[in-house]
Design a protein around this motif. Structure first.
Motif, PDB file in Angstrom:
ATOM      1  N   UNK A  55       0.808  -1.236   0.000  1.00 51.41           N
ATOM      2  CA  UNK A  55       0.000   0.000   0.000  1.00 51.41           C
ATOM      3  C   UNK A  55       0.829   1.268   0.000  1.00 51.41           C
ATOM      4  N   UNK A  56       2.026   1.239   0.604  1.00 55.53           N
ATOM      5  CA  UNK A  56       2.846   2.451   0.652  1.00 55.53           C
ATOM      6  C   UNK A  56       3.222   2.900  -0.749  1.00 55.53           C
ATOM      7  N   UNK A  57       3.596   1.946  -1.605  1.00 49.04           N
ATOM      8  CA  UNK A  57       3.962   2.287  -2.978  1.00 49.04           C
ATOM      9  C   UNK A  57       2.779   2.891  -3.712  1.00 49.04           C
TER      10      UNK A  57
ATOM     11  N   UNK B 223       2.953   6.915  -4.783  1.00 50.17           N
ATOM     12  CA  UNK B 223       3.231   7.144  -6.197  1.00 50.17           C
ATOM     13  C   UNK B 223       1.984   7.366  -7.043  1.00 50.17           C
ATOM     14  N   UNK B 224       0.843   6.924  -6.568  1.00 47.69           N
ATOM     15  CA  UNK B 224      -0.371   7.019  -7.384  1.00 47.69           C
ATOM     16  C   UNK B 224      -1.409   7.938  -6.754  1.00 47.69           C
ATOM     17  N   UNK B 225      -1.775   7.658  -5.508  1.00 47.85           N
ATOM     18  CA  UNK B 225      -2.888   8.380  -4.902  1.00 47.85           C
ATOM     19  C   UNK B 225      -2.537   9.808  -4.508  1.00 47.85           C
ATOM     20  N   UNK B 226      -1.331  10.046  -4.004  1.00 45.42           N
ATOM     21  CA  UNK B 226      -0.990  11.387  -3.521  1.00 45.42           C
ATOM     22  C   UNK B 226      -0.997  12.425  -4.649  1.00 45.42           C
ATOM     23  N   UNK B 227      -0.309  12.203  -5.780  1.00 45.91           N
ATOM     24  CA  UNK B 227      -0.382  13.233  -6.831  1.00 45.91           C
ATOM     25  C   UNK B 227      -1.788  13.433  -7.381  1.00 45.91           C
TER      26      UNK B 227
ATOM     27  N   UNK C  69       6.675  14.012 -10.188  1.00 43.44           N
ATOM     28  CA  UNK C  69       6.687  13.375  -8.871  1.00 43.44           C
ATOM     29  C   UNK C  69       6.358  11.889  -8.983  1.00 43.44           C
ATOM     30  N   UNK C  70       5.258  11.564  -9.670  1.00 46.35           N
ATOM     31  CA  UNK C  70       4.847  10.168  -9.789  1.00 46.35           C
ATOM     32  C   UNK C  70       5.869   9.354 -10.574  1.00 46.35           C
TER      33      UNK C  70
ATOM     34  N   UNK D  31      12.809   6.066 -10.314  1.00 48.42           N
ATOM     35  CA  UNK D  31      14.094   6.333  -9.676  1.00 48.42           C
ATOM     36  C   UNK D  31      14.243   5.694  -8.309  1.00 48.42           C
ATOM     37  N   UNK D  32      13.149   5.440  -7.625  1.00 53.95           N
ATOM     38  CA  UNK D  32      13.245   4.895  -6.277  1.00 53.95           C
ATOM     39  C   UNK D  32      12.745   3.454  -6.193  1.00 53.95           C
ATOM     40  N   UNK D  33      11.539   3.217  -6.671  1.00 55.17           N
ATOM     41  CA  UNK D  33      10.949   1.888  -6.512  1.00 55.17           C
ATOM     42  C   UNK D  33      11.603   0.849  -7.416  1.00 55.17           C
ATOM     43  N   UNK D  34      11.769   1.162  -8.702  1.00 56.25           N
ATOM     44  CA  UNK D  34      12.301   0.165  -9.632  1.00 56.25           C
ATOM     45  C   UNK D  34      13.715  -0.289  -9.290  1.00 56.25           C
ATOM     46  N   UNK D  35      14.683   0.606  -9.017  1.00 49.65           N
ATOM     47  CA  UNK D  35      16.012   0.127  -8.629  1.00 49.65           C
ATOM     48  C   UNK D  35      15.991  -0.726  -7.362  1.00 49.65           C
ATOM     49  N   UNK D  36      15.074  -0.397  -6.435  1.00 49.98           N
ATOM     50  CA  UNK D  36      14.978  -1.179  -5.205  1.00 49.98           C
ATOM     51  C   UNK D  36      14.453  -2.581  -5.504  1.00 49.98           C
ATOM     52  N   UNK D  37      13.430  -2.688  -6.333  1.00 52.37           N
ATOM     53  CA  UNK D  37      12.868  -3.993  -6.658  1.00 52.37           C
ATOM     54  C   UNK D  37      13.896  -4.875  -7.357  1.00 52.37           C
ATOM     55  N   UNK D  38      14.557  -4.328  -8.377  1.00 55.80           N
ATOM     56  CA  UNK D  38      15.543  -5.109  -9.124  1.00 55.80           C
ATOM     57  C   UNK D  38      16.726  -5.471  -8.233  1.00 55.80           C
ATOM     58  N   UNK D  39      17.151  -4.532  -7.383  1.00 56.77           N
ATOM     59  CA  UNK D  39      18.264  -4.811  -6.472  1.00 56.77           C
ATOM     60  C   UNK D  39      17.932  -5.909  -5.486  1.00 56.77           C
ATOM     61  N   UNK D  40      16.705  -5.935  -5.001  1.00 51.90           N
ATOM     62  CA  UNK D  40      16.296  -6.993  -4.079  1.00 51.90           C
ATOM     63  C   UNK D  40      16.307  -8.358  -4.757  1.00 51.90           C
TER      64      UNK D  40
END
Length: 245
Positions: free
Chosen positions: A19-21, A25-29, A65-66, A72-81
């Protein structure tokens, strides 16, 4: 192709379970734009904003922003994990090649960025803000903008192995992109030298082309060239530098 589609669906399910993602990234903007649309004064053209309303001025910033949060933040983290857990290495022993997973992740991030961007572009039209005839050009520019951020995110995922470090660097770069896109200080008030520097960054270039399209003005060549260079350069570095382990 079947493997990529199956992995795309799986990655989408995993993303929706976080839900945080989704919220950040979607609901706030989208929520921010909805609130501005409900304020009558934000829908009125302002001379200080080049004849644009507050909504039209901040549309590009919300799109940036979205896109940056995802690419820049979510995708590198997912691939790195996946790389850190050895999932990419183990996937090479199955019929689904790791390239299928990477293609699925890239396609998912790009799809979400485009969907959110289109919502941000079209929703104000319901309140009489913007011009329907300019939506086609704005949509084409949105594809270029989202792809350029995807290229930068791919570069981060390739050159930074640690997912937490990649996410941290991505978050720092995203904040810089927000500044150049005019989140905290309107771009129309940038001094000349800062505007020039801004238009060579992905965030500033994105805000420049989207803002010009919203105002019905000619699209300057410099920000288009900048977005193209970031796209080609980012994907080139990512292709040359990426490691499965």
């Amino acid at each position: 192709m079947h493997a990529t589609i199956a992995l795309f669906r799986n990655e989408l399910r995993l993303l929706l379970r976080n839900p945080a993602v989704v919220i950040w990234t979607i609901l706030i903007p989208i929520a921010a734009l909805v609130v501005m649309c409900l304020i009558p004064g934000a829908r009125e053209p302002l001379p200080n904003f080049g004849g644009l309303s507050v909504i039209e001025s901040y549309q590009p910033t919300l799109i940036v922003f979205a896109a940056t949060m995802l690419a820049l933040q979510m995708m590198p983290m997912f691939i790195g994990q996946y790389r850190e857990l050895g999932f990419l290495r183990r996937l090479r022993t199955t019929p689904a090649h790791p390239r299928d997973l990477l293609a699925a992740i890239l396609a998912l991030i790009l799809t979400i960025s485009l969907v959110v961007g289109l919502v941000l572009l079209t929703f104000p039209l319901l309140f009489g803000v913007g011009v329907m005839g300019r939506l086609a050009l704005q949509s084409l520019l949105l594809v270029l903008v989202a792809t350029s951020f995807l290229a930068v995110g791919s570069m981060l995922a390739a050159v930074i192995a640690n997912p937490r470090v990649a996410a941290g660097v991505g978050a720092a770069l995203a904040a810089i992109m927000w500044f150049f896109a005019g989140m905290w200080f309107p771009r129309v008030l940038f001094p000349g030298w800062l505007a020039t520097i801004s238009d060579w960054t992905p965030g500033g270039a994105a805000a420049s082309v989207l803002g010009a399209a919203a105002a019905g003005q000619p699209i300057a060549a410099q920000p288009l060239i900048a977005l193209g260079l970031w796209t080609v350069g980012g994907f080139s570095i990512a292709t040359r530098s990426f490691r499965w382990e």
